[in-house]
Scaffold this motif. Sequence first.
Motif, PDB file in Angstrom:
ATOM      1  N   SER A  91     -14.971   4.679  -6.725  1.00  0.00           N
ATOM      2  CA  SER A  91     -13.805   4.016  -7.285  1.00  0.00           C
ATOM      3  C   SER A  91     -12.581   4.921  -7.232  1.00  0.00           C
ATOM      4  N   SER A 133     -10.805   4.862  -4.143  1.00  0.00           N
ATOM      5  CA  SER A 133      -9.847   3.760  -4.065  1.00  0.00           C
ATOM      6  C   SER A 133      -8.502   4.178  -4.651  1.00  0.00           C
ATOM      7  N   GLU A 171      -5.116   4.351  -2.463  1.00  0.00           N
ATOM      8  CA  GLU A 171      -3.903   3.645  -2.870  1.00  0.00           C
ATOM      9  C   GLU A 171      -2.715   4.594  -2.929  1.00  0.00           C
ATOM     10  N   GLY A 190     -12.609  -7.402  -2.198  1.00  0.00           N
ATOM     11  CA  GLY A 190     -11.714  -6.254  -2.107  1.00  0.00           C
ATOM     12  C   GLY A 190     -10.262  -6.586  -2.334  1.00  0.00           C
ATOM     13  N   ARG A 211      -7.653  -3.984  -3.486  1.00  0.00           N
ATOM     14  CA  ARG A 211      -8.080  -2.696  -2.935  1.00  0.00           C
ATOM     15  C   ARG A 211      -7.813  -2.609  -1.436  1.00  0.00           C
ATOM     16  N   MET A 256     -14.662  -6.648  -7.324  1.00  0.00           N
ATOM     17  CA  MET A 256     -13.659  -5.829  -8.010  1.00  0.00           C
ATOM     18  C   MET A 256     -13.929  -5.885  -9.508  1.00  0.00           C
ATOM     19  N   ASN A 311     -12.654  -0.768 -10.896  1.00  0.00           N
ATOM     20  CA  ASN A 311     -12.052  -0.846  -9.555  1.00  0.00           C
ATOM     21  C   ASN A 311     -10.595  -1.289  -9.634  1.00  0.00           C
ATOM     22  N   VAL A 345      -7.087   0.999  -8.745  1.00  0.00           N
ATOM     23  CA  VAL A 345      -6.162   0.578  -7.688  1.00  0.00           C
ATOM     24  C   VAL A 345      -4.757   0.352  -8.252  1.00  0.00           C
TER      25      VAL A 345
END
Length: 625
Positions: free
Chosen positions: A29, A32, A36, A309, A312, A420, A424, A428
């Motif tokens: 995670s 991610s 980002e 996703g 993400r 998600m 998560n 993000v």
Amino acid sequence: MSQLPPKSPLASLVSEGTNSRVEALDNLSMDSFWLEVENIKQSAEAEQEECSLADLKTQEEGEAEAEWLQDAGLSELLGDRGSDSDNLVLLSTLTQTQAAAVQRRLDTYSRSRRRKSKHSVRDVRDIFGVASSEETAAEKEESNPDLLWQNLQTTNAQRKTQGYSRTVQNPGKEETFNMDVAYSEQAAVLLKGSFLSESRKLKDGNALTKFKILKGRLGVTRIGDLSAQDMKKIPTLALIELTALCDILGFELKRNKAAKLKTTEKRLFGVPLNTLLENDQKLLPNTKVPLLLQALLSCLEKRGLETEGILRVSGSQTRIKSLEQKLEREFYTGLFRWDEVHQNDVSGLLKRFIRELPAPLLTAEYLPAFAAVQNIPDLKQRLQALNLLILILPEPNRNTLKALLEFLSKVVARENNNKMNLWNVSTVMAPNLFMHKGLPNKIPEGKEKQLAEGAADVVRMMIHYQDLLWTVSSFLVAQVRKLNESNSKRYQFCDKRIKNLLRKIHADKDKLEKNQAEPSKIVKVHASLLLKDSLEVHLNNAIRVADVLRQFQKNLCQNGWNIVNTVNLLKCNNSTECTNLFLYEVGGNIGEHCLDPDTYLLDLYHINPHAEWIIKQNPSYPRMF
């Protein structure tokens, strides 16, 4: 240095097997999060702009306190003349911990002025009437400003050392959340008793502690239930209470200076929220959330919630930039075709809209404070601080944030399809809320993971606990009532101690409680927009708002009342049902207050006997847009 404080390591607090599994998920995670961050940097570099974790140069001693007093509605205390009557009214509503917070800032301001050898300023003792027996101690504290808070900070240091980690005790257990007593007063009681707060870890959405607001007999007040006039008083009171809470917990409340916004020729992206809303309200009056954001969220809700996703997986930066330019040309004409845009590109536009705001959505002033929340060990106190920060936000920012969080909750609710979960989504969205091109700062080496987890924790709390966070605490509503009552009663207490004033307030409260022994009362409830007749209600200790609304509906069905407006009164099986009607308290010591169905009306009558009670529609409830 970053104003996002570091976070303690968490992995060692769980069993080895569970630790490996959870850490693997966390690492994925957090990947991610950094992906980002990289996407944001690439987007910024393409436009030759800088973007990093938020931080601004904080004010010097004295300057920060002066700005705080101004924002707290106490600017007159900075002058050499007697206090303004409005300041005295505000001071008369404060609790002991809140008054202490004001006193500390005024003392620091006065000391800094004397150090700079400027003209003399009023001593804090002239305002709060500190007795001569206390002068020696006060002078010692003035020469050593750390002495005043040394014991408090030592105690809190012990608390942090013994229980800083965020482990969940009794996961899933429901706990009460008290909003009747000021948070700072609650913290002071815990501190006096040397009570070590249970530390909890926000790790898995299923293990998050459940909180239930402890409802008093006056019910719960949500943001939007109070009139605009009364809501204007809330940020000032919330700032004082947040400062008092931070003082008790031993945390410094850092604020940035308000950033100057650059003008732009754009109409949508990079435009201040206030400007966006002004333009949108010309098309749709009473718009509270920018129309573009509403369109982005609506498009994603219709076609993107099931997409694996979503949020993400980044869309094409080239397409997103092209779509932004097309929206600038066509959005207000109605020619833009949302059904032709890929869902991942729409999510990219959403995040870009948030990042491109000239000032952060959480505001430049309070972004460091939002980031610092995760450093408070106890989950309940973190939520108390977040609740106050959200109340401090300007209304456009607060409404926009709520719309975003409601959407993010819907994304999490479809986790089985879009993969998600709460963590998560939080990892993000955290960079998009806590990074801003106008607030440059470098992440301290070795602190990347703690800073990232801390920012994600704050976002996660805002998503998961948003219903609780968008509540106006009962003690703040009581202070608003006191402010309204005191507008015609100017207290004269320049040379009196705050404790004497608080004693008088408590005496008034005791007198009020004696009056509440009255067993019953007959009042009239009006519904002039719907009916020509009024409803006579016999109040007793058991009558609630919900009972009155049921009685109102029953009379509509059985007594054949003359209905003036039938727009929201639906005929179903030969019965009339109220579909969007609420009971309002209007006048007296409140502007207008949409009442909780669980409010006990006799108690409310004793607190505000001069108010009118009106049944009417609230078309915007509970949503804000």
